[in-house]
Structures are given as structure tokens and as C-alpha cells.
Motif scaffolding. Structure first.
Motif, short mmCIF file in Angstrom:
data_model
loop_
_atom_site.label_atom_id
_atom_site.label_comp_id
_atom_site.label_asym_id
_atom_site.label_seq_id
_atom_site.Cartn_x
_atom_site.Cartn_y
_atom_site.Cartn_z
N THR A 88 0.86 -1.13 -0.16
CA THR A 88 -0.04 -0.06 0.04
C THR A 88 0.91 1.26 0.00
OG1 THR A 88 -1.89 -1.15 1.17
CG2 THR A 88 -1.96 1.34 1.24
N GLN A 131 -0.31 3.54 9.40
CA GLN A 131 -1.77 3.72 9.23
C GLN A 131 -2.18 2.37 8.02
OE1 GLN A 131 -2.51 7.37 7.61
NE2 GLN A 131 -2.85 8.46 9.45
N VAL A 135 -4.81 -0.82 8.56
CA VAL A 135 -5.73 -1.33 7.31
C VAL A 135 -5.50 -2.68 6.96
CG1 VAL A 135 -6.27 -0.62 5.04
CG2 VAL A 135 -6.05 1.16 6.73
N GLU A 146 -7.25 -5.01 9.15
CA GLU A 146 -8.66 -4.97 8.99
C GLU A 146 -9.02 -5.66 7.82
OE1 GLU A 146 -9.62 -0.77 8.89
OE2 GLU A 146 -9.09 -0.44 11.19
N GLU A 147 -8.24 -5.64 6.96
CA GLU A 147 -8.53 -6.32 5.49
C GLU A 147 -8.35 -7.87 5.74
OE1 GLU A 147 -6.59 -7.09 0.98
OE2 GLU A 147 -5.84 -5.51 2.31
N HIS A 194 -7.80 -0.64 0.87
CA HIS A 194 -6.96 0.61 1.44
C HIS A 194 -8.35 1.66 1.89
CE1 HIS A 194 -3.68 -1.79 0.44
NE2 HIS A 194 -3.84 -1.23 -1.22
N GLY A 195 -9.35 1.26 1.76
CA GLY A 195 -10.35 2.31 2.13
C GLY A 195 -11.59 2.03 0.90
#
Length: 593
Positions: free
Chosen positions: A320, A498, A502, A505-506, A565-566
Motif C-alpha cells: 500500500t 496507518q 488497514v 482490518e483487511e 485500502h479504504g
């Protein structure tokens, strides 16, 4: 008197102002309810009462005459506890002359802290970001070799993002004195498992101390020659068995590669990244924390380990970061990963020297599919485990002492400095892109002078050409990431921190549902792993008792269309997740019409 091993001494030989060779940690501390007084004074008294539990606190270096061999550890005549345990507050303005070097500015930070006492009563607390910045500056400052090689810094008041005010404890101990597991053993000796400090027996007054004044020149020189001869004899005895074991290991790897249709190269060079550059004394330091139980459950869900999961989190975060701020290499990033050679269950805080080797792990960052990335990491770590099991007893942590300071601290150090400062570090290929270390820490909360450690974020070493280090330590049900880098190697450090959050969470979205339901009984496997993932199954990783990778793949397919990534995706990610379609022939188009 104790002679440093070759590995311990190497950290002294290669040290420069740009490459300090110490390790440490930042601990946020919850003070006891109703605590009054100075946390700095409480910690100072606590450490003073336990210094005899670990020799690292009272022993200092003595260098051999004419640098003939490795230095010696001897006990200091006295230890000024106020010099080693320092109170910290907001950094003052730099006194460096305009245009002065970054090294000069960073080197003055510790001196300012020693002269000043900025944590006055009623002073505003420091923000966590300011604490990270100051720790980065302190971590870039050399430890004075005239004293025992450790420094502790106490933050009286730190304001967290949620508004809570805590204290802080930042440690620096030279890597010549201990390794990652050694630091955990030291923590177990110095800290407590409850808010009430345990009773500690006082030092034995009859114990004979070996001081610098006791050393005799003739004995020191004689010890260099005798230890070197002993090392050479030991090496000669070990060579036949070492050669046999190494040959067997290489033969297995070659046979494994030939069975797959192509021979395996013994070593692959890593692709070029911004992390592979020369560094200065300037550092950046950021942190991240994720739950330990979730990581272990996800590792079990894919038939891997906790280490595989944290490597995947790092890999995904690095992918990322490079996609957002740089160009992502087409080849996989390679991590240099320390492997402990200590015996399981070692707890002796009097023997904290380095017992570690290094391995290389491919991170699969070139793979857009997160599950293929996971499989690639598991295949790489499986090879490392197989190789280390064969070679663990043969890997040396010592080498002959005679003239080592001249050879390693002279020629090798000069070459490394030239490599970093000439720009070659950015142009020549490396065997690794960064260092990633996974240190198993205490599973229960620890206390210092009655204050509970909330975090255990480690800080480690960066080098010319290897400007990024991610060290992971488990602590009391959580996984604490400490990210240290040269400032030029990681200019957007917070973005990487950050990205780690993330990535976790993925991973939860991909693997946590399977982990929660638990593995289902599988009678037979109708399809090999290779056909499910496109990558071969690692030979030493068992999967029969874990959920099917194809079931995880099916659950993940829908999620791959969403950003990892969002809510938005970069063009590179969109392109990598777009389903491929085969062009229809003219006959097929007419039939469809």
C-alpha cells in the motif's frame, strides 16, 4: 571479566554516528490510582534496587591494548543512576549552529535533557506524536562508551489521542549487550507482574567484583591469543559436520527446484526501493497495535502461523505504501528476518548476549491477490524453517578475536561507510529491502514501580542500504509494531503505520469469519492447493486440519472488488483486481447473437 563474542563485538565495530547500534522500546504507562509525586523518582529508586539482577546495568567496556582483540566486559567502579535514568519533557529549540549537520543537532538532544528538567509541575503534557518524534531523535544519538551501555528516559505526562494522560518509559541498550529475546528476559527480571513490587534480595556483599583496575596487561594480551586459538580449533573440528549438513541442505533445495521443473537459485537479489539508501543520524519512529488473539486465529485459519500473519500484514502495508508514495516493484520485496538461536524457555538475565542469525523471506508484495500473497509468504517461511532446523546448531555467534577490531572495525566499517555515503546504496542491488523482526514478549501485563505497561513498542537498528526496520513484539494480548527508519528512507512514516492498521482490518475481512467458525472436518481433499491458489503448497506446512483454502477464496472473491485500502482504490489496485476475460472467436460471437 568476560570477553565479548564476535557477534556482540561486531555491533561495536560497525557503529558510526549515522548507524547507532542500540535497541530499545517505548512503553506507555498507566500510573496507579491516586498516584502522587514524581514517576521519574519512583522509577529511579526501583531500578537502583534491582541493578544487581542483570550485569548489563553495571558492566562497562574495556578495549584491548592496540585493539588486538574483542573488548572485555568489567564491572564499573560505580554507576551514577541519575546519569542513566533521565526525565524528559518537550524538546527545546536546537542550539546547533545554522547550517550544522543533522548529526550535531541530534547528538545535542541527550545533553539538553541531562541539563534541563522541563517536566515541571503543572506543565502541559506532551502529545503522543511529539513523544514519537523525540524518541526518534534520542534513538539516533550514540550511547557514551565510557559508561555502562544503557539509558532510560521517563515521560511524566503524555496525552493520548483519546484524552487520557499517561506516563512513558523509553529505553536504550546497546545491541552488544543483548538481543531481542535478551531484552524480554531483562524485562522479566526488572519488572513485576502486579502493581505491588515484589521483594528482591539485596546483592551479595561477599561476591568478588572484577574491576578495570584488576586487569593485567599481560593477561589481557594472552587471553586474545588463547581465545583465538580455541576458536580456530573449534572451527576446524566443526567443519566436516558443517560441510556435510550444508551439502545435504543445498542438495534438498536443488532437488526440490528440479522437481518443480527449474533449479532454485540459492539467493535472489531484492528489487530497488526507497528503503535501500544511505542514511543519516535522523530517524523517524511510528507505532501500531493490533489484537494478538485475532492474528493467531487467522494464522490457524489458513494453516499457517502467527508469524505468517504478521508478515502478511507488513507485506500488505508495504504494498500500500509503495503504491501510494512510490512505484511498486514488479518483484517481491525481501525481508531480512532475525532468527533466535536461544534454547526455548531461556530466562537467565545474566546471559543476555546475542544468540541470533539472519534469514531471508520473500513477502509476495508483487501479488495483488491477498490470498496468493499469503501462500507465497507461507512457502517462503516454510523453506526458512527447514533450512534453520538443519543449520541451527552450526551457525556461529563467535569468531577469532585476534585483530578483529582492525579487520571488522577498520576495513569492513570503512567499506560500509563508503557504500552509504557515496550513493552506491541507492544504486547497487541488495539481498533484502528491510528488516522485520518478530519478538515473542510477555503474555501478561507488566509493572514498573507500580505503573502498568500499556504498550511495548520496540525500536531497532537501521543501516546504510537497509533503512527501514519493523520490529513486532507481542505483549499482554496485543501485537505492538515499532517502525524505525532513516528519515530519507521513509519520509511518510505515519502512512505506513496507518497501512498496517488497514492491512489488519483487511485480514479480518478475508480470514476472520473462517477463524470464528473453526475448522470443519475434511475427509478427503479433491483438489490440490496448487490449483486453488496458483502457487504450490509449502512442503512443511500442514493444512489437513485447517479450513479449505478454496472456501476462504470464495468468501474473499467478493471482497477483492472492494478496496483493500479504504473506499477508493489506486489505479494499480483496480487494474490488479479486474477480472480477466477471454476474447470470443467470431463463431462464438455469432452463436451468442
Amino acid at each position: 571479566m568476560k570477553t565479548l563474542t564476535g557477534l556482540d563485538a561486531t555491533f561495536l565495530y560497525l557503529e558510526t554516528p549515522e548507524m547507532p547500534m542500540h535497541v530499545g522500546s517505548l512503553n506507555l504507562c498507566e500510573l496507579p490510582a491516586g498516584f502522587k509525586g514524581s514517576f521519574h523518582k519512583a522509577v529511579t529508586a526501583h531500578i537502583a534496587s534491582r541493578m544487581h539482577l542483570a550485569p548489563v546495568f553495571s558492566r562497562k567496556l574495556v578495549f584491548m591494548p592496540f585493539d588486538l582483540g574483542h573488548p572485555l566486559w568489567v564491572e564499573a567502579e560505580s554507576v551514577d543512576i541519575s546519569f542513566h535514568v533521565r526525565r524528559v519533557g518537550p524538546p527545546q529549540a536546537s542550539t546547533a549552529p545554522r547550517g550544522g549537520s543533522a548529526a550535531h543537532e541530534v547528538a545535542s538532544v541527550g545533553a539538553k535533557i541531562r541539563r534541563a528538567d522541563p517536566a515541571k509541575k503543572g506543565a502541559a503534557p506532551m502529545t503522543l506524536a511529539a513523544v514519537h518524534k523525540l524518541c526518534a531523535q534520542l534513538h539516533g544519538e550514540l550511547i557514551d562508551r565510557h559508561f555502562p551501555l544503557w539509558e532510560f528516559y521517563i515521560f511524566d505526562r503524555i496525552k493520548l489521542p483519546d484524552g487520557k494522560v499517561v506516563a512513558g518509559f523509553f529505553s536504550k541498550i546497546h545491541h552488544a549487550a543483548l538481543d531481542g529475546k535478551g531484552s524480554v528476559m531483562l524485562a522479566n527480571a526488572m519488572l513485576d507482574m502486579g502493581p505491588v513490587p515484589r521483594e528482591v534480595a539485596p546483592p551479595d556483599p561477599t561476591r568478588r567484583r572484577k574491576l578495570e583496575s584488576d586487569l593485567k596487561l599481560g593477561k589481557m594480551i594472552g587471553s586474545v591469543f588463547s581465545s583465538s586459538l580455541g576458536q580456530l580449533a573449534k572451527l576446524a573440528r566443526a567443519l566436516p559436520s558443517a560441510a556435510g549438513t550444508l551439502g545435504t541442505t543445498l542438495a534438498r533445495q536443488t532437488a526440490s527446484g528440479a522437481a518443480g521443473g527449474r533449479p532454485k537459485m540459492p539467493m535472489k537479489l531484492a528489487p530497488a526501493t526507497p528503503f535501500n539508501t544511505g542514511i543519516t543520524a535522523e530517524r523517524v519512529f511510528v507505532t501500531a497495535t493490533v489484537p494478538l488473539a485475532d492474528c493467531k486465529a487467522m494464522g490457524k485459519a489458513v494453516g499457517g502461523s502467527f508469524n505468517d500473519i504478521v508478515l502478511w500484514i507488513c507485506s500488505t502495508a508495504l504494498r500500500t505504501y509503495l503504491t501510494q508514495h512510490h512505484s511498486l516493484p514488479k518483484k517481491s520485496l525481501v525481508a531480512a528476518m532475525p532468527v533466535s538461536l536461544r534454547k526455548a524457555g531461556a530466562t537467565d538475565a545474566t546471559d543476555l548476549g546475542n544468540q541470533v542469525s539472519m534469514s531471508l523471506v520473500e513477502l509476495g508484495t508483487h501479488l495483488a491477490n491477498p490470498l496468493k500473497r499469503m501462500t507465497a509468504i507461507m512457502a517462503s517461511t516454510a523453506k526458512v524453517k527447514t533450512s534453520m532446523q538443519s543449520l541451527k546448531g552450526l551457525l556461529p555467534t563467535d569468531y577469532p578475536s585476534l585483530l578483529a577490531p582492525w579487520l571488522v572495525g577498520g576495513a569492513a566499517k570503512a567499506a560500509l561507510n563508503a557504500y552509504g555515503k557515496s550513493g552506491l546504496a541507492s544504486r547497487l542491488p541488495m539481498v533484502a529491502n528491510l528488516a522485520i523482526s518478530n519478538v515473542p514478549g510477555p503474555p501478561v501485563p507488566l509493572y514498573l514501580a507500580g505503573a502498568r505497561f500499556l504498550t511495548f513498542h520496540p525500536l531497532s537498528i537501521v543501516l546504510h542500504g537497509l533503512g527501514l526496520n519493523i520490529t513486532i513484539q507481542t505483549y499482554a494480548g496485543q501485537v505492538d509494531f515499532g517502525i524505525v527508519a532513516g528519515k530519507t528512507a521513509l519520509p511518510h512514516a505515519q502512512s505506513l503505520a496507518q497501512a498496517i492498521q488497514v492491512a489488519f482490518e483487511e485480514a479480518q475481512g478475508l480470514l476472520a469469519p473462517a477463524a470464528e467458525t473453526g475448522p470443519k472436518p475434511v475427509k478427503t481433499r479433491t483438489k490440490p492447493v496448487a490449483s486453488e491458489t496458483g502457487l504450490g503448497k509449502p512442503p512443511s506446512v500442514k493444512r489437513a486440519g485447517s479450513p479449505k483454502m478454496d472456501s476462504i477464496n470464495n468468501k474473499a472473491t467478493k471482497r477483492l472488488n472492494a478496496s483493500s485500502h479504504g473506499t477508493t482504490r489506486s489505479p494499480a489496485v483496480r487494474a490488479s483486481t479486474k477480472p480477466k476475460t477471454r476474447a470470443k472467436t467470431g463463431a462464438a460471437r455469432r452463436a451468442a447473437a
